[in-house]
Design a protein around this motif. Structure first.
Motif, PDB file in Angstrom:
ATOM      1  N   THR A   1      -0.662  -0.308   3.364  1.00 29.12           N
ATOM      2  CA  THR A   1      -1.669   0.133   2.882  1.00 29.12           C
ATOM      3  C   THR A   1      -3.287   0.368   3.535  1.00 29.12           C
ATOM      4  OG1 THR A   1      -3.561  -2.226   2.200  1.00 29.12           O
ATOM      5  CG2 THR A   1      -1.919  -1.244   0.775  1.00 29.12           C
TER       6      THR A   1
ATOM      7  N   LYS B   1       2.544  -2.805  -0.199  1.00 26.77           N
ATOM      8  CA  LYS B   1       2.274  -1.919  -1.136  1.00 26.77           C
ATOM      9  C   LYS B   1       3.534  -2.920  -2.135  1.00 26.77           C
ATOM     10  CE  LYS B   1      -0.110   2.853  -0.985  1.00 26.77           C
ATOM     11  NZ  LYS B   1       0.369   3.889  -1.676  1.00 26.77           N
TER      12      LYS B   1
ATOM     13  N   SER C   1      -1.164  -5.104  -4.563  1.00 24.44           N
ATOM     14  CA  SER C   1      -0.596  -5.234  -3.259  1.00 24.44           C
ATOM     15  C   SER C   1      -0.383  -6.774  -2.245  1.00 24.44           C
ATOM     16  CB  SER C   1      -1.567  -4.228  -1.981  1.00 24.44           C
ATOM     17  OG  SER C   1      -2.503  -5.028  -2.174  1.00 24.44           O
TER      18      SER C   1
END
Length: 823
Positions: free
Chosen positions: A316, A361, A465
């Motif tokens: 991320t 993620k 996530s």
């Protein structure tokens, strides 16, 4: 006008936003009627299937649908109506299979599902139970191996060398220690060998492995090999997510010690005692608690493991490409104009044993564009540092990144180190499936804009996530299924305990607990295997039962090989009694010993210690005044120094004088050796390693004697190790001349045999260090200096075979300073 017509034609060719299915079907009705007429004429209006092509089905009576409906009613998933049964009776009549399946499908935030007897089940239990042979071991139901007799080693090696393998190792548990840094270092020095004080390890840059001992290390009993890592000291700086400062270290530190499930209780109590002792001495507070049921571990190995992680893990956040320079040196030395790149793009930029944590993620929600963006370049052959296919066998741990997108969960700024305070579970599978279904309908222009927002779960906040560590993939326990299905669906082959043992043997790493005979976990495992083998033999007729051999090698009998040369005739009977050696003419009543210490040596427990570091082997040589022995654990330059030492004529003969002065009541010292067959032979687990004579070696080297080799009588095979009424195994000395001529003294045992299908088969064994020195001196003395070799010639024999085979033994500590890496 022509231009207006062209524009009108161009607009009409675009597909409509909405498709009216009813009008579309009405416009195609004549075509469908024509098709139906043609088919009717061909089959003479008889649409029944041919009797020869019919199959037994339940289409006429939808029993499957009725059965599913009854299950849903029992579980309360549908409206039962007026004819519903009372809740009490409904719950009572739910079958055990349905109740267990419902329980295993639940994704609890912490803990494992348990059976009636308290045995834990992994989060991937259902997936493994359909494909693997399951076994109850160490308090868990674990996948033993793929279905069959365990003969699929060739396919496993091919997957390892050309693909990737994944193993659910969630039965490994992390124990967390919290307290002042100097106090934690003192605790590690009490129980770990070697106890690393390198600044790179303490600062959290890299992780390390060691042997965990009881209090009083290194002289106490070993427990198990462990992997420990420090939490990086200091918060993230310079806006570089995931890089934690190493200069401004805080006094209060956090430490993880990863321990195998078979020794969890023993190791946890030892660490608690060490922490309590340190707290009493310094009057401070040290927290020691287990993270069992909170963290999971997925081991990914193989040539294409790094590519698999690139396609599965989508970070991320991004970090600078020179981030490892920040960790290895200092923040001021790094370049500020480096470009932002994804950390998983370049494997070469990741050093060995590095710690880096990511926040990735949910792999179930990745789109095709995201998968392609993080996929490796074509033709790339990069692998992770801990992929054991490399010759260096270096491990890589990736540590921490933590920045989650908006709305990702309640712990958007916490890392995996804060898992004890709670981590958001993943989004439910039903919600993700509904979202994908609606996206597919939208793509086909079948969406309904008036339907509103998607339905979301009403339970506790979920996250899209997850914080992970990539040493093996370390992640919260509630996220195991999400990552497991993604890894397997992308081509990773699952492996059980048996396949993992094959991989460790192929790369030459010890496998716990099978290759750690000085640990209690090894003894418990062998006792369990011995009981299972006895039960299996009892099911066969007596005439078809194989020769009974010891499952737990009688390590106490190796003491006889060290004293065989120095024992006189008058001391022969005393020597046999004190070393668990019996002659064929001796009766069971002749072995009465009054000394309780000598009586204990007659058992099958491991009689000695294992040197796993050069320091411990050097200390052992100093204790027995064996500085002149031909073992070189202290050589810095392994190639040139060992060759120079090997050709030094002045040191020959000095070691034999030391050996003759040794008493047989001292504690034995074993070293791990790698065995390679000289010309032929297949070494199994439990094979006995024997000391050869010089004539045996010369006979094997001459081609005319190669076919026969050294053989022992079949009667001696059945009586080489004899089981006594007490269940102990003792070494038998043959009385006849032929048996004595072919008798060779044991010096060690093979703990891991050859892997079938391997191009370079290697076996792992443990042999007595002083006896190996004696053999090396004899073999060097019989050859000129230029023809000497580092390997030691030994004889090996499978316990059910009468043929001796020649093998080459390589001492591991002569090629590396420490032998604590394991699988």
């Amino acid at each position: 006008m022509a231009t207006d017509g062209f524009r009108r034609l161009q607009v009409s060719s675009a597909p409509p936003r909405k498709i009216n299915v009813q009008k579309f079907a009405e416009s195609r009705a004549p075509e469908l009627e024509t098709l139906h007429t043609i088919v009717s004429n061909r089959v003479n209006n008889d649409f029944r299937s041919r009797r020869s092509k019919r199959r037994r089905t339940t289409a006429y009576d939808n029993q499957a649908a009725k059965k599913r409906c009854r299950k849903k009613r029992k579980l309360g998933l549908v409206d039962q109506g007026s004819n519903a049964l009372p809740p009490e009776k409904d719950e009572k009549n739910v079958p055990r299979r349905i109740r267990r399946r419902t329980e295993l499908k639940m994704n609890l935030e912490n803990g494992f599902c348990t059976s009636g007897d308290g045995t834990k089940r992994l989060r991937t239990h259902i997936w493994h139970a359909k494909r693997f042979t399951m076994t109850k071991l160490w308090g868990y139901y674990l996948p033993l191996g793929l279905q069959g007799r365990g003969r699929g080693s060739k396919a496993v090696l091919k997957w390892f060398k050309d693909g990737m393998l994944v193993h659910d190792a969630s039965y490994h548990v992390a124990i967390q220690l919290e307290g002042p840094e100097d106090s934690l270092l003192s605790v590690l020095e009490m129980v770990m060998v070697p106890s690393s004080s390198a600044r790179s390890v303490i600062s959290g840059i890299i992780y390390d492995s060691a042997m965990l001992h009881h209090l009083g290390a290194p002289f106490s009993t070993p427990i198990a090999p462990v992997t420990y890592m420090w939490r990086p000291s200091g918060p993230p700086s310079d806006g570089c997510n995931g890089l934690e400062g190493t200069e401004n270290s805080s006094t209060f530190r956090q430490l993880w010690v990863w321990i195998h499930a078979s020794v969890l209780t023993e190791a946890y109590h030892t660490l608690k005692l060490a922490c309590q002792k340190e707290m009493d001495n310094r009057d401070i507070l040290i927290n020691c608690f287990s993270l069992e049921g909170q963290l999971a571990k997925l081991e990914v190995v193989g040539l294409k493991a790094f590519q698999l992680l690139q396609r599965t893990l989508c970070p991320t956040t991004r970090i600078r490409d020179d981030s490892w320079n920040l960790m290895k040196h200092s923040v001021s030395e790094a370049k500020d104009d480096s470009q932002s790149k994804i950390i998983l793009e370049k494997e070469d930029s990741i050093p060995s044993h590095a710690i880096l944590s990511l926040n990735v993620k949910d792999p179930r929600t990745l789109t095709e564009k995201e998968k392609i963006a993080y996929a490796p370049e074509s033709g790339s052959t990069s692998v992770l540092g801990d992929v054991l296919g490399t010759e260096r066998k270096e491990h890589v741990v990736f540590g921490r990144f933590s920045d989650e997108p908006e709305g990702s969960g309640m712990l958007a700024e916490k890392s995996l180190w804060d898992v004890s305070s709670g981590v958001s579970p993943p989004v439910e599978e039903e919600v993700i499936c509904k979202e994908k279904h609606d996206q597919h309908k939208n793509f086909l222009c079948l969406d309904d804009l008036s339907s509103g927002a998607l339905n979301t779960s009403t339970k506790s906040p979920c996250s899209r996530s997850c914080p992970i560590m990539l040493w093996s993939v370390i992640l919260p326990l509630s996220w195991v299924r999400a990552f497991w299905i993604s890894l397997v669906s992308k081509g990773a082959h699952a492996m059980g305990l048996r396949e993992k043992h094959l991989i460790s043997s192929e790369v030459g790493l010890p496998y716990f607990p099978s290759d750690f005979p000085d640990c209690n976990a090894y003894l418990c495992l062998k006792e369990t295997e011995a009981v299972a083998s006895s039960l299996k033999e009892e099911l066969r007729p007596p005439a078809k039962r194989p020769l009974r051999v010891p499952i737990l090698p009688p390590w106490n009998t190796i003491r006889a090989a060290l004293n065989e040369g120095s024992t006189t005739v008058g001391e022969d009977e005393i020597f046999r009694q004190e070393n668990g050696v019996r002659s064929n003419s001796s009766s069971n009543s002749d072995c009465g010993l009054s000394d309780p210490t000598l009586t204990a040596c007659l058992g099958n427990s491991f009689d000695g210690s294992v040197a796993r570091t050069s320091v411990s082997l050097t200390k052992f040589l100093n204790e027995i005044q064996g500085c002149h022995l031909h073992l070189c654990p202290h050589v810095a330059d392994k190639q040139t120094s060992f060759t120079k030492f090997m050709r030094d004529e002045s040191k020959l003969g000095l070691g034999q004088n030391v050996i003759n002065k040794l008493k047989y009541n001292r504690k034995l010292c074993f070293v791990r050796v790698l065995l390679h067959a000289y010309k032929e032979g297949f070494l199994e687990e439990g094979t006995v390693v024997c000391a050869p004579q010089l004539t045996d070696i010369s006979m094997w080297k001459r081609s005319e004697f190669f076919d026969g080799g050294l053989q022992m009588p079949q009667s001696a095979v059945t009586s080489y190790f004899k089981e006594q009424s007490s269940g102990k195994w003792e070494l038998q000395i043959p009385e006849d001349t032929v048996g004595r001529e072919s008798h060779r003294w044991p010096i060690g045992f093979v703990t891991t045999g050859f892997v079938r299908g391997s191009k370079k088969p290697v076996a792992e064994a443990f042999c007595e260090a002083v006896v190996l020195n004696r053999l090396r001196e004899e073999q060097w003395d019989s050859k000129p200096a230029k023809r000497r070799r580092k390997e030691i010639y030994v004889l090996v024999r499978n316990l059910r075979s009468s043929a001796y085979r020649l093998a080459l033994a390589t001492i591991v500590l002569e090629h590396q300073d420490e032998d604590v890496e394991f699988m």
